[in-house]
Design a protein around this motif. Structure first.
Motif, PDB file in Angstrom:
ATOM      1  N   LEU A 129      -5.936   1.301  -8.945  1.00 41.15           N
ATOM      2  CA  LEU A 129      -4.523   1.394  -9.297  1.00 41.15           C
ATOM      3  C   LEU A 129      -3.706   1.866  -8.112  1.00 41.15           C
ATOM      4  O   LEU A 129      -2.576   1.403  -7.892  1.00 41.15           O
ATOM      5  N   SER A 130      -4.272   2.777  -7.309  1.00 37.31           N
ATOM      6  CA  SER A 130      -3.575   3.252  -6.114  1.00 37.31           C
ATOM      7  C   SER A 130      -3.381   2.120  -5.114  1.00 37.31           C
ATOM      8  O   SER A 130      -2.325   2.004  -4.489  1.00 37.31           O
ATOM      9  N   ILE A 131      -4.415   1.261  -4.973  1.00 35.98           N
ATOM     10  CA  ILE A 131      -4.306   0.122  -4.063  1.00 35.98           C
ATOM     11  C   ILE A 131      -3.208  -0.821  -4.523  1.00 35.98           C
ATOM     12  O   ILE A 131      -2.392  -1.308  -3.731  1.00 35.98           O
ATOM     13  N   ASN A 132      -3.158  -1.090  -5.834  1.00 42.04           N
ATOM     14  CA  ASN A 132      -2.142  -2.010  -6.364  1.00 42.04           C
ATOM     15  C   ASN A 132      -0.734  -1.466  -6.176  1.00 42.04           C
ATOM     16  O   ASN A 132       0.216  -2.244  -6.015  1.00 42.04           O
ATOM     17  N   ASN A 133      -0.585  -0.134  -6.201  1.00 35.48           N
ATOM     18  CA  ASN A 133       0.741   0.471  -6.093  1.00 35.48           C
ATOM     19  C   ASN A 133       1.148   0.795  -4.659  1.00 35.48           C
ATOM     20  O   ASN A 133       2.276   1.225  -4.425  1.00 35.48           O
ATOM     21  N   MET A 134       0.238   0.599  -3.712  1.00 33.75           N
ATOM     22  CA  MET A 134       0.571   0.921  -2.330  1.00 33.75           C
ATOM     23  C   MET A 134       1.568  -0.088  -1.777  1.00 33.75           C
ATOM     24  O   MET A 134       1.433  -1.301  -2.001  1.00 33.75           O
ATOM     25  N   PRO A 135       2.569   0.369  -1.044  1.00 37.15           N
ATOM     26  CA  PRO A 135       3.569  -0.551  -0.486  1.00 37.15           C
ATOM     27  C   PRO A 135       2.990  -1.340   0.683  1.00 37.15           C
ATOM     28  O   PRO A 135       1.930  -0.994   1.216  1.00 37.15           O
ATOM     29  N   PRO A 136       3.664  -2.409   1.100  1.00 38.89           N
ATOM     30  CA  PRO A 136       3.218  -3.139   2.294  1.00 38.89           C
ATOM     31  C   PRO A 136       3.196  -2.225   3.514  1.00 38.89           C
ATOM     32  O   PRO A 136       4.045  -1.330   3.648  1.00 38.89           O
ATOM     33  N   VAL A 137       2.228  -2.417   4.373  1.00 37.53           N
ATOM     34  CA  VAL A 137       2.073  -1.579   5.559  1.00 37.53           C
ATOM     35  C   VAL A 137       2.433  -2.383   6.804  1.00 37.53           C
ATOM     36  O   VAL A 137       2.432  -3.614   6.793  1.00 37.53           O
ATOM     37  N   GLN A 138       2.745  -1.668   7.869  1.00 42.28           N
ATOM     38  CA  GLN A 138       3.081  -2.293   9.139  1.00 42.28           C
ATOM     39  C   GLN A 138       2.018  -1.950  10.175  1.00 42.28           C
ATOM     40  O   GLN A 138       1.230  -1.019   9.996  1.00 42.28           O
ATOM     41  N   LEU A 139       2.032  -2.714  11.262  1.00 44.63           N
ATOM     42  CA  LEU A 139       1.044  -2.521  12.321  1.00 44.63           C
ATOM     43  C   LEU A 139       1.758  -2.359  13.652  1.00 44.63           C
ATOM     44  O   LEU A 139       2.527  -3.235  14.073  1.00 44.63           O
ATOM     45  N   GLN A 140       1.526  -1.213  14.292  1.00 46.64           N
ATOM     46  CA  GLN A 140       2.053  -0.976  15.637  1.00 46.64           C
ATOM     47  C   GLN A 140       1.002  -1.422  16.644  1.00 46.64           C
ATOM     48  O   GLN A 140      -0.118  -0.923  16.659  1.00 46.64           O
ATOM     49  N   LEU A 141       1.359  -2.394  17.483  1.00 44.73           N
ATOM     50  CA  LEU A 141       0.416  -2.985  18.417  1.00 44.73           C
ATOM     51  C   LEU A 141       0.169  -2.070  19.607  1.00 44.73           C
ATOM     52  O   LEU A 141       0.820  -1.029  19.766  1.00 44.73           O
ATOM     53  N   ALA A 142      -0.760  -2.470  20.456  1.00 45.38           N
ATOM     54  CA  ALA A 142      -1.161  -1.640  21.592  1.00 45.38           C
ATOM     55  C   ALA A 142      -0.017  -1.415  22.572  1.00 45.38           C
ATOM     56  O   ALA A 142       0.007  -0.404  23.277  1.00 45.38           O
TER      57      ALA A 142
END
Length: 306
Positions: A129-142
């Motif tokens: 349920l926590s996974i389903n409710n997690m918002p979209p995440v972003q990725l900071q590149l190198a």
């Protein structure tokens, strides 16, 4: 070669078949003995066995030939190829021919501390349920830039690493332009919204024995100066690297010293300046003002912080 052996064996079978048929006709007329007929029959059986053996060798040769054409099970980016044309390779060679990375969707693995995981599960419930409710995440590149595509957290390990005290997590990011490559590194940014929070710059704080302090402006004034006092503040463990979210010690409308806190002492009078005055003073000294110049004192404001 194998095909040629099959052709020779087929011809021999046809020849011995004619011989057997002829001798059988002669035996029916009592011209030859049973011995000669039986010999012809045995020769035909022997040639038939040789034909079957040649056909089996042909099948084996065709399979071996098919191994010379290696087809990747998926589309992707080919890595290094350690072998040159003419190199002998076999199933006993441990070094792979190459590595193909299917990168249309990229898996990004990262870790979360046990404390952070507990905070998420308390708010959202069980892991799934926590996974389903997690918002979209972003990725900071190198290189410090933010990857334009957002990702989705799909799995969280059910076991906590005893050595690091963290759990392994995996997020999937679409990779239409193939910017992401297998083996790359980056920082996963998970948005965390704290409504009605107090935000202060990290450089406005100083630490004593793991406690954070700021210089708070009080009402006492002498001429154009104001009195500042050292005030302990509590902040959230999470931050963006530039600011702190204050949970205790300050209130909306309080003013704090934002620049030069390392040179101040408790109960000191200072003369506050505006950002414009600060930039002008820096320029008059022949220096370039920082891109994020601050006034000597800054009024804290309430605003959401991610």
């Amino acid at each position: 070669m194998a095909q040629a052996n099959v052709n020779v064996a087929q011809t021999n079978v046809q020849t011995y078949q004619l011989t057997y048929t002829n001798k059988k006709s002669l035996r029916d007329q009592n011209i030859i003995s049973d011995y000669e007929l039986q010999t012809a029959e045995n020769d035909l059986a022997s040639q038939t066995a040789l034909l079957n053996q040649a056909q089996a060798q042909l099948v084996n040769a065709q399979k071996n030939l098919s191994y010379t054409q290696v087809v990747s099970p998926s589309d992707g980016v080919v890595g290094t190829i350690p072998y040159r044309i003419g190199s002998l390779v076999s199933s006993s060679v441990t070094t792979p021919l190459t590595t193909v990375s299917e990168i249309s969707d990229m898996y990004v693995y990262f870790f979360m501390t046990e404390k952070q995981l507990l905070e998420i599960t308390r708010k959202s419930g069980p892991i799934q349920l926590s996974i389903n409710n997690m918002p979209p995440v972003q990725l900071q590149l190198a290189d410090g830039t933010i990857y334009p595509q957002t990702g989705k957290v799909e799995t969280i390990s059910g076991v906590i690493d005893q050595t690091t005290g963290s759990v392994n997590m995996r997020a999937t990011f679409p990779n239409p332009n193939q910017v992401l490559r297998s083996g790359g590194t980056g920082v996963v940014l998970i948005p965390h919204v704290v409504p009605n929070s107090l935000v202060i710059p990290q450089k406005a704080t100083y630490e004593i024995q793991d406690k954070k302090f700021v210089y708070k402006v009080v009402n006492s004034t002498v001429a154009d100066s104001v009195l500042v006092k050292s005030t302990e503040v509590s902040t959230l463990d999470m931050d963006d690297g530039k600011n702190y979210l204050v949970t205790n010690g300050l209130h909306a409308g309080d003013s704090i010293v934002a620049e030069g806190v390392s040179s101040l002492r408790d109960s000191t009078y200072i003369k506050p300046v505006t950002p414009e005055e600060y930039d002008a003073k820096v320029k008059s000294m022949g220096q370039t003002p920082p891109a994020t110049g601050k006034a000597t004192k800054e009024e804290t404001k309430k605003k959401p912080k991610e």
